[in-house]
Design a protein around this motif. Structure first.
Motif, PDB file in Angstrom:
ATOM      1  N   ALA A  62       0.850  -1.193   0.000  1.00  0.00           N
ATOM      2  CA  ALA A  62       0.000   0.000   0.000  1.00  0.00           C
ATOM      3  C   ALA A  62       0.880   1.235   0.000  1.00  0.00           C
ATOM      4  CB  ALA A  62      -0.925   0.011   1.214  1.00  0.00           C
ATOM      5  N   LEU A  63       0.486   2.192  -0.787  1.00  0.00           N
ATOM      6  CA  LEU A  63       1.177   3.482  -0.852  1.00  0.00           C
ATOM      7  C   LEU A  63       0.310   4.478  -0.094  1.00  0.00           C
ATOM      8  CD1 LEU A  63       2.612   4.989  -4.130  1.00  0.00           C
ATOM      9  CD2 LEU A  63       1.188   6.361  -2.627  1.00  0.00           C
ATOM     10  N   HIS A  64       0.885   5.224   0.828  1.00  0.00           N
ATOM     11  CA  HIS A  64       0.100   6.132   1.651  1.00  0.00           C
ATOM     12  C   HIS A  64       0.404   7.577   1.282  1.00  0.00           C
ATOM     13  CE1 HIS A  64      -1.418   8.335   5.135  1.00  0.00           C
ATOM     14  NE2 HIS A  64      -2.144   7.267   5.423  1.00  0.00           N
ATOM     15  N   THR A  65      -0.627   8.349   1.026  1.00  0.00           N
ATOM     16  CA  THR A  65      -0.442   9.769   0.729  1.00  0.00           C
ATOM     17  C   THR A  65      -1.481  10.602   1.469  1.00  0.00           C
ATOM     18  OG1 THR A  65      -0.406  11.470  -0.995  1.00  0.00           O
ATOM     19  CG2 THR A  65      -1.855   9.578  -1.364  1.00  0.00           C
ATOM     20  N   GLU A  66      -1.074  11.756   1.901  1.00  0.00           N
ATOM     21  CA  GLU A  66      -1.986  12.672   2.586  1.00  0.00           C
ATOM     22  C   GLU A  66      -2.627  13.658   1.617  1.00  0.00           C
ATOM     23  OE1 GLU A  66       0.400  14.649   5.457  1.00  0.00           O
ATOM     24  OE2 GLU A  66       0.811  12.836   6.644  1.00  0.00           O
ATOM     25  N   HIS A  67      -2.275  13.573   0.348  1.00  0.00           N
ATOM     26  CA  HIS A  67      -2.696  14.580  -0.620  1.00  0.00           C
ATOM     27  C   HIS A  67      -3.820  14.065  -1.503  1.00  0.00           C
ATOM     28  CE1 HIS A  67       0.869  16.765   0.615  1.00  0.00           C
ATOM     29  NE2 HIS A  67       1.582  15.665   0.395  1.00  0.00           N
ATOM     30  N   GLY A  68      -4.873  14.862  -1.615  1.00  0.00           N
ATOM     31  CA  GLY A  68      -6.015  14.495  -2.428  1.00  0.00           C
ATOM     32  C   GLY A  68      -6.074  15.265  -3.733  1.00  0.00           C
ATOM     33  N   LEU A  69      -7.275  15.351  -4.316  1.00  0.00           N
ATOM     34  CA  LEU A  69      -7.429  15.966  -5.629  1.00  0.00           C
ATOM     35  C   LEU A  69      -7.205  17.469  -5.620  1.00  0.00           C
ATOM     36  CD1 LEU A  69     -10.443  13.997  -7.141  1.00  0.00           C
ATOM     37  CD2 LEU A  69      -8.017  13.833  -7.738  1.00  0.00           C
ATOM     38  N   ASP A  70      -7.400  18.121  -4.477  1.00  0.00           N
ATOM     39  CA  ASP A  70      -7.120  19.552  -4.418  1.00  0.00           C
ATOM     40  C   ASP A  70      -5.641  19.817  -4.678  1.00  0.00           C
ATOM     41  OD1 ASP A  70      -9.744  20.132  -3.949  1.00  0.00           O
ATOM     42  OD2 ASP A  70      -9.514  20.400  -1.765  1.00  0.00           O
ATOM     43  N   ALA A  71      -4.793  19.039  -4.014  1.00  0.00           N
ATOM     44  CA  ALA A  71      -3.350  19.177  -4.226  1.00  0.00           C
ATOM     45  C   ALA A  71      -2.967  18.755  -5.641  1.00  0.00           C
ATOM     46  CB  ALA A  71      -2.584  18.349  -3.201  1.00  0.00           C
ATOM     47  N   PHE A  72      -3.607  17.707  -6.137  1.00  0.00           N
ATOM     48  CA  PHE A  72      -3.332  17.237  -7.495  1.00  0.00           C
ATOM     49  C   PHE A  72      -3.602  18.341  -8.508  1.00  0.00           C
ATOM     50  CE2 PHE A  72      -4.950  14.973 -11.354  1.00  0.00           C
ATOM     51  CZ  PHE A  72      -3.729  14.431 -11.756  1.00  0.00           C
ATOM     52  N   ALA A  73      -4.755  18.991  -8.392  1.00  0.00           N
ATOM     53  CA  ALA A  73      -5.153  20.009  -9.364  1.00  0.00           C
ATOM     54  C   ALA A  73      -4.369  21.297  -9.231  1.00  0.00           C
ATOM     55  CB  ALA A  73      -6.647  20.301  -9.221  1.00  0.00           C
ATOM     56  N   ALA A  74      -3.698  21.501  -8.085  1.00  0.00           N
ATOM     57  CA  ALA A  74      -3.016  22.774  -7.835  1.00  0.00           C
ATOM     58  C   ALA A  74      -1.625  22.847  -8.457  1.00  0.00           C
ATOM     59  CB  ALA A  74      -2.914  23.013  -6.329  1.00  0.00           C
ATOM     60  N   ALA A  75      -1.084  21.734  -8.924  1.00  0.00           N
ATOM     61  CA  ALA A  75       0.287  21.712  -9.445  1.00  0.00           C
ATOM     62  C   ALA A  75       0.370  22.384 -10.814  1.00  0.00           C
ATOM     63  CB  ALA A  75       0.794  20.283  -9.525  1.00  0.00           C
ATOM     64  N   GLU A  76       1.585  22.729 -11.174  1.00  0.00           N
ATOM     65  CA  GLU A  76       1.813  23.320 -12.498  1.00  0.00           C
ATOM     66  C   GLU A  76       1.806  22.261 -13.588  1.00  0.00           C
ATOM     67  OE1 GLU A  76       5.074  26.511 -12.179  1.00  0.00           O
ATOM     68  OE2 GLU A  76       5.089  25.509 -10.231  1.00  0.00           O
ATOM     69  N   THR A  77       2.222  21.038 -13.234  1.00  0.00           N
ATOM     70  CA  THR A  77       2.169  19.903 -14.155  1.00  0.00           C
ATOM     71  C   THR A  77       1.469  18.753 -13.457  1.00  0.00           C
ATOM     72  OG1 THR A  77       4.209  20.516 -15.310  1.00  0.00           O
ATOM     73  CG2 THR A  77       3.509  18.216 -15.467  1.00  0.00           C
ATOM     74  N   LEU A  78       0.423  18.213 -14.081  1.00  0.00           N
ATOM     75  CA  LEU A  78      -0.326  17.083 -13.539  1.00  0.00           C
ATOM     76  C   LEU A  78      -0.051  15.862 -14.399  1.00  0.00           C
ATOM     77  CD1 LEU A  78      -1.960  19.777 -12.789  1.00  0.00           C
ATOM     78  CD2 LEU A  78      -3.953  18.273 -12.567  1.00  0.00           C
ATOM     79  N   ILE A  79       0.152  14.709 -13.748  1.00  0.00           N
ATOM     80  CA  ILE A  79       0.423  13.475 -14.482  1.00  0.00           C
ATOM     81  C   ILE A  79      -0.542  12.388 -14.022  1.00  0.00           C
ATOM     82  CG2 ILE A  79       2.149  11.731 -15.054  1.00  0.00           C
ATOM     83  CD1 ILE A  79       4.304  13.789 -14.411  1.00  0.00           C
ATOM     84  N   VAL A  80      -1.263  11.816 -14.985  1.00  0.00           N
ATOM     85  CA  VAL A  80      -2.158  10.688 -14.722  1.00  0.00           C
ATOM     86  C   VAL A  80      -1.494   9.443 -15.311  1.00  0.00           C
ATOM     87  CG1 VAL A  80      -4.473   9.729 -14.996  1.00  0.00           C
ATOM     88  CG2 VAL A  80      -4.153  12.222 -14.904  1.00  0.00           C
TER      89      VAL A  80
END
Length: 325
Positions: A62-80
């Motif tokens: 399991a990979l654990h992250t505290e960051h959700g979609l708000d943080a995802f959308a706030a970046a200058e470059t987004l990678i899916v």
């Protein structure tokens, strides 16, 4: 005296349930590792998920992250880096995040099946895009407004970029480094990764085409090595066949079985590839570059370069020369 810490460009990558961590590993290796060899701030990478917390990945970890979609959308470059199911609808929350980021001018990238998320958000409508060759027809069928090109490793269509299978994500990430910092930096990163700064060809070469063991392959390989060191010579199939001590017909058969292409197509690709550092680091006329890598005329060089690189030699030089503005 206080030392002000400079921040680098922000990059966010989306983790999802059941994924292989290879794609996130690619992004982390390129954008997440510190680069003390450079005297400018490197990227700041954040791993995000639709729901913060543990994300189960392949292998029972399991990979654990505290960051959700708000943080995802706030970046200058987004990678899916992929989607859980290419036949399922993209979640409305992810669609909203992608559209919000796109609306404010963020750069948005996909790796492999991640193109389905971008298409589901409408970001690929009217654009050229690629994905893994296994999913290309499904992408074309589900999203007819997308111009799907399954023959390339990646496509840069302005603020939206897509790549083919997982390893092609590395090609795309290096391309972004070239865009942001120029070819010298991209080449240094590639050397650290022990990969080519720019791979030739498209993903068609990987479509269910295993190369069988063949005792004649060594002779073909030696002829190819000779060609690589003699690109300016007038090389024909007959010349290569003589180097391999084969008849032209036998040579063509073994070459195709070993490489999945023809000698002339392979040779053109090598000549185009050899021209890249000349265009990146020099100011020689296009005619001189063409002759240096073995093309008969600048017209022929421009034609084959544009076919391979989807841009002209002059435009490539402007985009990637170290002194570009």
């Amino acid at each position: 005296m206080l030392r002000v810490s400079r921040r680098g460009p922000t990059v966010s990558v989306l983790a999802f349930e059941g994924m292989s961590v290879f794609e996130i590993g690619i992004v982390s290796e390129v954008f997440g590792l510190p680069r003390p060899e450079f005297d400018f701030p490197w990227y700041e990478m954040t791993i995000c998920a639709e729901t913060p917390g543990p994300v189960r990945v392949v292998g029972g970890a399991a990979l654990h992250t505290e960051h959700g979609l708000d943080a995802f959308a706030a970046a200058e470059t987004l990678i899916v880096p992929g989607v859980p199911d290419v036949h399922a609808d993209v979640s409305p929350a992810l669609v909203d995040a992608l559209r919000a980021a796109h609306a404010r001018g963020a750069r948005i990238m996909s790796i492999c099946s991640g193109a389905f998320a971008l298409a589901g958000a409408g970001l690929l409508d009217g654009r050229r895009a690629t994905t893994h060759w296994r999913y290309a027809e499904a992408l074309r069928t589900r999203y007819p407004a997308v111009e799907v090109d399954a023959d390339v490793l990646y496509i840069d269509d302005g603020p939206v970029l897509t790549s083919a299978g997982s390893a092609a994500g590395l090609d795309l990430c290096l391309h972004v480094i070239r865009l942001d910092h120029g070819p010298t930096v991209a080449n240094m990163v590639a050397r650290r990764l022990v990969v080519q700064p720019h791979r030739d060809g498209g993903q068609a070469q990987f479509v269910e085409a295993p190369v069988p063991a063949d005792p004649e392959d060594d002779r073909v390989a030696r002829s190819m090595e000779w060609a690589m060191t003699n690109l300016t010579a007038p090389i024909t199939v007959d010349v290569l066949a003589r180097r391999a001590h084969m008849s032209p017909r036998t040579y063509l058969r073994h070459f195709a079985r070993a490489t999945g292409t023809t000698p002339i197509r392979w040779l053109i690709t090598q000549r185009v590839h050899a021209s890249l550092p000349l265009l990146e680091s020099g100011s020689a006329p296009i005619e001189e570059v063409a002759a240096t890598v073995g093309f008969d005329t600048a017209v022929t060089f421009r034609h084959h370069f544009t076919q391979a690189m989807r841009t002209s030699p002059s435009a490539y030089r402007r985009a990637f020369s170290p002194d570009r503005s």
